[in-house]
Design an enzyme around this catalytic site. Structure first.
Site, short mmCIF file in Angstrom:
data_model
loop_
_atom_site.label_atom_id
_atom_site.label_comp_id
_atom_site.label_asym_id
_atom_site.label_seq_id
_atom_site.Cartn_x
_atom_site.Cartn_y
_atom_site.Cartn_z
N ASP A 331 22.69 -5.34 -11.83
CA ASP A 331 21.95 -4.95 -12.96
C ASP A 331 22.25 -3.32 -13.16
O ASP A 331 22.83 -2.88 -12.23
CB ASP A 331 20.55 -5.34 -13.49
CG ASP A 331 20.29 -5.31 -14.88
OD1 ASP A 331 21.38 -4.75 -15.80
OD2 ASP A 331 19.15 -6.08 -15.23
N GLU A 531 13.89 -4.63 -23.42
CA GLU A 531 13.57 -3.96 -22.10
C GLU A 531 12.25 -3.35 -21.96
O GLU A 531 11.43 -3.69 -22.64
CB GLU A 531 14.61 -3.25 -21.50
CG GLU A 531 15.89 -4.17 -21.37
CD GLU A 531 17.01 -3.54 -20.38
OE1 GLU A 531 16.72 -3.02 -19.48
OE2 GLU A 531 18.14 -3.44 -20.78
C1 BGC Z 1 19.59 -5.65 -18.43
C2 BGC Z 1 20.68 -6.91 -18.34
C3 BGC Z 1 21.86 -6.37 -18.99
C4 BGC Z 1 22.72 -5.46 -18.70
C5 BGC Z 1 23.90 -5.06 -19.26
C6 BGC Z 1 20.55 -4.36 -18.24
O1 BGC Z 1 19.93 -3.27 -18.23
O2 BGC Z 1 18.67 -5.66 -17.67
O3 BGC Z 1 19.91 -7.93 -18.90
O4 BGC Z 1 22.71 -7.61 -19.03
O5 BGC Z 1 21.83 -4.04 -18.65
O6 BGC Z 1 23.72 -4.47 -20.57
C1 BGC Z 2 22.33 -0.14 -22.14
C2 BGC Z 2 22.02 -1.44 -21.83
C3 BGC Z 2 21.24 -1.44 -20.52
C4 BGC Z 2 20.02 -0.59 -20.42
C5 BGC Z 2 19.69 -0.25 -19.05
C6 BGC Z 2 21.32 0.93 -21.76
O1 BGC Z 2 21.78 2.20 -21.76
O2 BGC Z 2 23.13 0.21 -23.13
O3 BGC Z 2 23.06 -2.35 -21.71
O4 BGC Z 2 20.43 -2.66 -20.19
O5 BGC Z 2 20.70 0.79 -20.79
O6 BGC Z 2 18.16 0.04 -18.86
#
Ligand code: BGC
Ligand code: BGC
Length: 851
Positions: A331, A531
């Protein structure tokens, strides 16, 4: 200037070899020493049948490729960069095997980039990977994207309900269809890989990702996981498997994402091994059996040990015991949280079993340090080869070596499929089946369409709110109606049917109708989030401060019956709203098809029910706001509405008045902002520092430093005294002090900004201003913002953002901010502030170096 110099220093600190990892560890104390109760016995885990027999021809090709690849090329396959930080030229040079587009990353940096731009970028990346003019092998690149509820990053795509709504449908066939359509729409813009499905089993509804999970019930999650993977990828062994109409799936987040203590995103899952296996791993069994090509490692820990470094679970359990034969992708900088690692250096994660590190903005450092680890033997060649093999096998299964560029594949550029009528019809059906009826006093529903209908509430005509997070932007914020060309709001759907039946419909968000209605539908709910930005301290809806209750009560006082439609990513405590309304519908985050709500709420023109309610709760609904972890099957299970609850039109929908005692102190409800309506929030203090350095903590709405250089007064915004105006006649600073240090690691990693809602009434005479944060004694960072302030429209409220990464690059320790915000400027400046919060929603931003 200063920022740039500091940024350079930060770059030089970036570790390039194994030795530096220890320093990095000191900077990122994200992981505790693993606890003993986190022991794993793989033999007790389920064995799964991986549906791909060994393919001798494919193995021969993999062997051949591997034998001819340089170490650099191999390392290129196991590091993934994000399109915001990597160019096709970089891919050509470094021979990377994959890119991703994170939730906040788009072609040209525009969240509403056209589908053509996405496809052109996909071609450019693919061509770079196939270009051998500089030497090296042609290995087709794969592009992963969060097509989480449809191809939801792209304007015009069909947006399905988020998983929590799909859970309520209890309909695996429908899920299969949704996955199939998502794959088709994803292929039109050139990507062959989605980071879905999420098979988390959320156990604490305070978690900001609750809505990404189908259910709190592992059996229900398992009943969807396999069919969803099959819908995305096609059936293993059939001709359609991973053909041009399908995409590869990554099941996520392995393992225990939904089980963290306190419902804290990226937190620690401290459950027993049996619970981890039987609850949290339930979805992986059918997903692996269906041939999921990737599994994404999770941010969370298991008893203090981060999953990205968890060998027993990633390797012994997932790959060996459960026979998962695809590859494990990381991730977003998740490896950087492993003890001893940084975002740019982490052999541990590969050694634990990760096959591809998601290193969005850190790919170059990660590439270089990984190469150094292979050369030094800290990452054994065997392990590297195994990771590369797994990735190459997936590429072969997709037939990618034989495919032309993305735009020349079967669906590339077929943009008429984005939001196609037959796709939207399936999404609309999903909306109908996901609605859960909680109350229907006196059988007020279904409504006759031949009526005078008022539609009120700020969710009524609000696609952003209806679609939730992971929609065009990461947080789902900052969008406008024009960004949803193929969508109906709930209001659109109601109006259309009422008008067609000869009734009249009026939209008045605040309930102020012109025509006295026969009945009102009030649509309200949570603002979009994703998130950790959505983590809550309890289940109070907006901390009990929303105006929606008053809206419902006001209409009721006027003698108007009210149907409440609630948009949310989780069940919340709403007893007062439920009491006040005649009918109450949980609509979750329905997506683009608001019309599905009218299909169920309204009778047809002949007066017959069009569609009855089918949705059943897949999450227990709380009786009190402190019942965040009350899941069915537990002892002391005592929800207001149990798992599986959901009325139909045949049921008696009367509900006796509910207790309006929330069980929590609404005053203690923390919001994630630091300064709200001109007042520091709980745990923070507003401090004024005069030009002479003397500081004073402010408690009253008006104050002046002893030296007279800085004066504060309360001013009104749309609310009485909703902001504070500051006037400088000498130097001085406005500071927000946190009583205990704030840890903003996750926010920094996730590209979150410090956003100030402010109004510049006058600039400082000398033009100088700085934004400062403090991180304990001898720790601070300062960014010049004089130019940024000068560019803001004067006399108007606006939102100015500073990326947290810039503050880190300027020297801040973002894990312990005791002063998360300060504004220092000089004589002549007059600036009003109403809100300061970590957020992604801003209108202007400060240009600064992020590395
Ligand atoms: C998220 C994932 C996601 C990834 C890419 C991460 O922060 O936890 O679910 O697929 O970013 O965007
Ligand atoms: C990204 C997400 C990712 C997240 C991680 C963002 O900046 O665009 O895809 O999941 O950071 O916490």
């Amino acid at each position: 200037m200063l920022a740039a110099a500091l940024a350079l220093a930060a770059c030089e600190r970036a570790p390039a070899g194994a030795g530096a990892a220890a320093d990095a560890a000191a900077e990122q104390p994200a992981e505790r020493v693993p606890g003993a109760s986190g022991a794993i016995d793989p033999a007790t885990w389920p064995e799964v049948q991986w549906p791909f027999p060994t393919d001798a021809e494919a193995e021969r090709r993999v062997d051949e490729l591997l034998a001819s690849m340089t170490v650099e090329e191999k390392v290129g396959q196991i590091v993934q960069g994000d399109i915001a930080s990597i160019t096709p030229e970089d891919v050509r040079k470094y021979r990377l095997g994959s890119v991703l587009a994170g939730g906040g990353s788009d072609p040209g940096g525009r969240y509403n980039a056209a589908p053509e731009e996405w496809l052109a970028l996909a071609d450019a990346f693919w061509e770079a990977s196939m270009d051998t003019s500089g030497g090296g092998k042609a290995i087709p690149l794969i592009w992963g994207i969060d097509a989480m509820h449809g191809q939801s990053n792209i304007v015009g795509a069909t947006l399905f309900p988020h998983n929590i709504g799909l859970g309520a449908t209890r309909n695996p066939d429908l899920l299969h269809e949704i996955a199939r359509i998502t794959a088709i729409e994803t292929r039109t813009t050139g990507m062959e890989w989605t980071f879905a499905p999420t098979v988390a089993v959320p156990q604490d509804d305070r978690w900001g990702r609750t809505y990404e999970g189908y259910s709190e019930d592992p059996g229900l999650v398992a009943s969807f996981a396999g069919v969803f993977v099959e819908g995305l990828q096609g059936k293993p062994g059939s001709d359609e498997f991973l053909d041009d109409r399908h995409v590869m799936s990554s099941v996520k987040h392995f393992l225990g994402d939904g089980g963290t203590s306190g419902g804290k995103d990226q937190g620690d899952t401290e459950v027993s091994e049996a619970v981890l296996r039987d609850v949290h791993a339930a979805g992986y069994v059918p997903a692996i059996a269906a041939g999921a090509q990737a599994v994404m490692a999770s941010y969370n820990s298991f008893h203090g040990r981060k999953m990205h470094g968890h060998g027993p679970l990633l390797t012994d359990v997932l790959k060996e015991r459960m026979n998962f034969g695809g590859f494990v992708v990381g991730d977003w900088n998740g490896h950087g949280q492993v003890r001893g690692c940084s975002n740019t250096d982490c052999a541990q994660t590969f050694n634990a079993g990760l096959d591809m590190a998601m290193a969005p903005d850190s790919w170059k450092g990660m590439y270089e340090s990984t190469l150094a680890h292979v050369r030094a033997g800290t990452l054994p060649m065997e392990r590297l080869d195994d990771a590369v093999r797994r990735i190459l096998r997936v590429k072969l299964r997709m037939g990618l070596f034989e495919k032309p560029k993305p735009s020349a594949r079967a669906l590339g550029g077929r943009f008429e499929l984005l939001g196609a009528a037959e796709h939207r019809a399936v999404a609309r059906r999903a909306v109908r089946e996901s609605l859960v009826l909680l109350k229907n006093q006196g059988g007020i529903l279904p409504l006759s369409p031949d009526t005078k209908l008022l539609v009120a509430g700020d969710g009524a005509d609000n696609l952003g709110k209806q679609a939730g997070g992971w929609t065009l932007t990461w947080q789902g914020d900052g969008t406008t109606r024009e960004d949803f060309p193929n969508a109906d709001s709930i209001w659109d759907g109601l109006r259309e049917q009422v008008e067609a039946a000869g009734g009249s419909a009026e939209l008045a968000v605040d309930g102020g109708y012109r025509t006295r209605p026969d009945v009102a539908v009030v649509v309200f709910g949570e603002e979009p989030y994703a998130e950790f930005q959505g983590d809550l301290p309890d289940l109070m809806f907006e901390g009990g401060r929303s105006g929606d209750l008053e809206l419902i009560r006001k209409l009721k006082d006027d003698g108007i019956p009210v149907v409440a439609v609630f948009l949310s990513g989780r069940p919340l405590w709403l007893n007062r709203e439920i009491n006040a309304a005649d009918a109450f519908v949980a609509a979750w985050l329905p997506g683009s098809e608001g019309g599905g709500v009218a299909d169920v709420l309204l009778r047809d023109a002949e007066g017959d029910v069009q569609h009855d309610f089918k949705g059943k709760l897949s999450f227990s609904w709380p009786r009190r706001a402190d019942q965040f972890a009350n899941n069915h099957g537990q002892e002391n299970y005592d929800p207001l509405f149990a798992f599986g609850y959901g009325l139909t039109y045949g049921d008696d929908g009367d509900l006796a008045p509910l207790s309006e005692e929330p069980g929590v102190d609404p005053q203690s409800t923390r919001s994630n902002s630091w300064f709200e309506r001109g007042v520091a929030t709980t745990g923070l203090t507003l401090r004024l520092v005069g030009g002479d350095g003397d500081a004073m903590d402010v408690v009253h709405p008006a104050a002046k430093t002893a030296d007279g250089s800085l004066e504060m007064t309360a001013i009104n915004t749309e609310v009485q005294e909703g902001a504070r105006a500051f006037a400088w006649s000498g130097g001085g600073a406005v500071q927000l002090r946190s009583n205990s240090p704030l840890d903003l690691e996750r926010e920094t990693n996730g590209d979150v900004f410090v956003v100030a809602t402010l109004r510049v009434d006058a600039l400082p005479t000398d033009g100088e201003a700085a934004l400062i944060v403090g991180c304990g004694e001898d720790c601070s960072a300062e960014l010049p913002i004089g130019d940024a302030l000068a560019q803001l429209p004067q006399g108007e409220w606006t939102r100015l953002g500073v990326q947290l990464k810039c503050l880190r690059a300027a020297g801040a320790d973002v894990a312990r901010l005791d002063m998360p915000f300060a504004l220092r400027t000089g004589a002549g400046a007059r600036i009003a502030l109403s809100r300061i919060a970590p957020s992604t929603d801003f209108e202007h931003k400060v240009d600064c170096a992020t590395q």
